[in-house]
Design a protein around this motif. Structure first.
Motif, PDB file in Angstrom:
ATOM      1  N   THR A   1      51.178  45.027  51.598  1.00 25.72           N
ATOM      2  CA  THR A   1      50.359  46.094  51.043  1.00 25.72           C
ATOM      3  C   THR A   1      50.237  46.036  49.573  1.00 25.72           C
ATOM      4  O   THR A   1      49.282  46.590  48.966  1.00 25.72           O
TER       5      THR A   1
ATOM      6  N   ALA B   1      46.888  44.382  47.978  1.00 21.19           N
ATOM      7  CA  ALA B   1      45.492  45.348  47.771  1.00 21.19           C
ATOM      8  C   ALA B   1      45.567  46.345  46.626  1.00 21.19           C
ATOM      9  O   ALA B   1      44.855  46.465  45.793  1.00 21.19           O
TER      10      ALA B   1
ATOM     11  N   ALA C   1      45.121  44.318  43.396  1.00 17.39           N
ATOM     12  CA  ALA C   1      43.803  43.611  43.316  1.00 17.39           C
ATOM     13  C   ALA C   1      42.940  45.175  42.625  1.00 17.39           C
ATOM     14  O   ALA C   1      41.989  44.900  42.060  1.00 17.39           O
ATOM     15  N   LYS C   2      43.121  46.182  43.416  1.00 16.86           N
ATOM     16  CA  LYS C   2      42.523  47.438  42.996  1.00 16.86           C
ATOM     17  C   LYS C   2      42.592  47.470  41.325  1.00 16.86           C
ATOM     18  O   LYS C   2      41.560  48.085  40.858  1.00 16.86           O
TER      19      LYS C   2
ATOM     20  N   ASN D   1      40.849  45.110  39.354  1.00 17.88           N
ATOM     21  CA  ASN D   1      39.270  45.225  39.453  1.00 17.88           C
ATOM     22  C   ASN D   1      38.753  46.237  38.608  1.00 17.88           C
ATOM     23  O   ASN D   1      37.734  46.165  37.764  1.00 17.88           O
TER      24      ASN D   1
ATOM     25  N   ILE E   1      39.298  39.045  41.475  1.00 15.71           N
ATOM     26  CA  ILE E   1      40.263  38.558  42.300  1.00 15.71           C
ATOM     27  C   ILE E   1      39.648  37.199  43.013  1.00 15.71           C
ATOM     28  O   ILE E   1      38.752  37.616  44.013  1.00 15.71           O
TER      29      ILE E   1
ATOM     30  N   ILE F   1      43.838  35.779  47.422  1.00 17.36           N
ATOM     31  CA  ILE F   1      45.115  36.231  47.664  1.00 17.36           C
ATOM     32  C   ILE F   1      45.927  35.426  48.550  1.00 17.36           C
ATOM     33  O   ILE F   1      45.273  34.850  49.645  1.00 17.36           O
TER      34      ILE F   1
END
Lengths: 421, 421
Positions: free
Chosen positions: A20, A23, A26-27, A30, A36, A39
């Motif tokens: 987890t 993610a 990445a968020k 971003n 990205i 991964i």
């Protein structure tokens, strides 16, 4: 600026845990305009990690790794950094005092050599303060690439990322804007939507990308715009979404930005000083646990009666046995009684109730597997709805939870004036 | 046999969704002796996917991808396969009839060209039947590598993997044995454990690898053995675990094989015909929803009272206001009253209750943030326990749930004879 996230750990590659962390990272990246590229999850193994570093640095400007920073022998990140950057471990006094403080305050056992080893860091790295644990993050810059190492424990990683990494990145680098807008639709499948909006999709400008994200009973349309002029991107994306309404305005239910549907409901209830309770059978506590995951839920949520067994509907909610036998435990009548009685018990403005059969066997009712009744009760009115969510247990429950929040939002919007009167 | 899993989708790379598919696939492949070399998430982009294919095939014998099989323009997997394998799409009649059947039975709208396009597959691929959706999986073999493409929707992917892919792989390939055993410990940190078992760890044979997996209040020790002789691996790993008991037998609480603690509790209750209810404040329905996620929960679980608001403890559980004021809502006395009264309301053998303050603010109690009381009540006895789980809201709740199930298991084991008498 492009980034690669590398999560390290055999537990990911044997499927023992779900990654987890990636993610979440990445968020956050971003949101500050960092794209990205990839991964990658690799084994706890120096050779694999070195290979991943080499591949990543040829493609991206930033590599963030998670994991492999623990005090035990299977944690190899610092050792690998030393090999890769031709560096050596040296004692960091600040980290050592922090470790000593943690042991004195919380752990309350003697500090072992392995714990002390957490204070030794590659000499060329900058340590990132980990307020929740003994393993600091690390930051290292080469001419080609920035390397950042974070612990794998999710809450330690999150705090380090938010408090240390993101502020440093925004201060050090100028990045373009990446704007995402997600339009929530319901009632049509993705191919049917694609057909309806084909003309609109074809005229989208190059810098806006469209994605279809189907999930249980909902399709989300995500528009992503990239560029340097934030205002231009915002105006263009707003204009395109306005135009989209002329094609499928009837099935658009809202937008997913930072707020999910459950958070929108939380805000609506809090702002209007309305209170909520839930009465759950087939959802088994999932409505309540979803609601209470949002901080501040105590402002509007009183509680739930999970009457999972048929007997509990009589024992706790005092629904007469004859009534249950007459209508069957999976019925509109029982859903409505559950909602009414729970609302009165908790003395709340609104109550939402579920009863259904998620399978795998039929249980105490003749209703087909997948049948779910959802009822909403307030002093203004009580309504109920019937669904069949298929034969897949997990999916039936999940769909029932999603649909409950959709119906609740509709109900609150339609009856708000009367409810606050 | 070595494999790489490639998950495809911009939604993963912008952190909009967590990639749960890869962990599921990794676990299933591992169980049949296939080692996962790497998990890679790439963009919905032909170039990225082709690069990922090229890199993967130089390292592994099997590549499984998920995602990019939908009927809309952003789904590029089949197009990429045609480029990569120099192939073309041809109509598969079997898939077309299946799509027609799905539309007739469930979708009930006309079939659009985009839906029909799902029946066109690369001519060199073998289709894998997708009983839950319109996108079939695909299997393609080259001299170097097996490529398998699965849909990204989790329940479709799962059913295809279990029903089609795993049986084919075990039939076609002979793989070595990979055995994992995970020992559950509690009460000591990972460095302290490492210190105690150092001698044991150093004498482990080459083919057994040890990993430390710390999580909230628990450290799991995972032993992984690889080889061709299944009996030898089993005997050696059993002997090593027996030996491990002489070092840390006092903190070993069991083993994680296929069954988690919650499933072990489910089996214990069902086998002994005991019933359970829960009374939840700070866990907000999470105990109930965790219990009801296990199929067959209705055999022993009657339900839960989620008395989230302080008023609900009076309104629903009828705990006198004066009593709450005297002891405070976060106290051993309230936890015990919640457990006792809920057990009587649901007429169950056992009830477990939680009350605490998960933060971010103090709420209706003076108790420090992180304070949690857990009580267990049966007709034999009622007990309660106090904890402080720190200041991180999500973590406090999660730790309270974990600890509740641990205490419940201890309680059931200690009192089983009296409970079933």
């Amino acid at each position: 600026m492009k980034a690669e996230i590398i999560s390290i750990g055999d537990e990911i590659l044997i499927g023992q845990i779900v990654d987890t962390n990636s993610a979440f990272i990445a968020k956050q990246l971003n949101a500050i305009g960092i794209e990205i590229h990839q991964i990658t999850s690799v084994q706890d193994n120096e050779e694999c990690l070195v290979k991943a570093f080499n591949k990543a640095k040829s493609k991206v400007d930033l590599v963030i790794t998670t994991g492999g920073l623990g005090p035990t022998k299977d944690d190899l990140t610092k050792k690998t950094w030393c090999t890769y950057f031709q560096d050596e471990l040296i004692l960091n006094e600040g980290v050592m005092s922090h470790i000593e403080e943690i042991f004195e305050k919380y752990v309350k056992t003697p500090i072992l050599p392995a714990d002390k080893s957490q204070a030794y860091l590659p000499s060329k790295s900058i340590p990132l303060f980990n307020k929740y644990g003994t393993a600091p993050g690390m930051w290292m810059e080469t001419s080609e690439c920035v390397f950042i190492s974070l612990p794998g424990v999710p809450f330690e990683m999150k705090s380090l990322l938010i408090d240390e990494v993101i502020p440093q990145l925004t201060k050090r680098f100028k990045t373009p804007f990446i704007l995402h807008r997600t339009v929530l639709t319901y009632g049509l499948g993705e191919s049917a939507i694609a057909n309806k909006i084909e003309k609109w999709e074809n005229q989208l400008p190059e810098f806006i990308k469209l994605a279809y994200l189907p999930s249980l009973g909902r399709v989300r349309l995500r528009l992503t715009a990239r560029g340097t002029d934030e205002d231009l991107l915002k105006n263009e994306i707003d204009a395109q979404i306005k135009d989209l309404h002329t094609y499928i305005g009837d099935i658009i239910r809202g937008y997913e930005e930072d707020l999910g549907l459950e958070e929108q409901i939380a805000n609506l209830l809090t702002q209007n000083k309305l209170t909520l309770s839930t009465a759950e059978s087939c959802t088994g506590g999932k409505l309540a646990s979803t609601i209470t995951e949002i901080p501040g839920a105590s402002a509007y949520f009183s509680g739930s009666i999970v009457s999972y067994a048929t007997s509990a509907k009589n024992d706790v909610l005092k629904i007469e046995k004859e009534f249950i036998e007459k209508y069957s435990v999976v019925s509109a009548e029982i859903a409505e009684e559950m909602a009414k009685r729970t609302r009165v018990l908790f003395n709340t403005d609104v109550c939402i109730a579920t009863t259904g059969n998620a399978g795998p066997t039929k249980g105490d009712s003749d209703a087909d597997i997948g049948t779910v009744f959802i009822a909403i009760s307030s002093r203004v009115k009580t309504e109920s709805f019937q669904f069949n969510f298929g034969t897949h247990r997990e999916r039936v429950t999940h769909k029932a939870v999603n649909k409950s929040f959709e119906l609740l939002m509709d109900f609150l919007r339609a009856n708000l004036t009367n409810l606050v009167a």
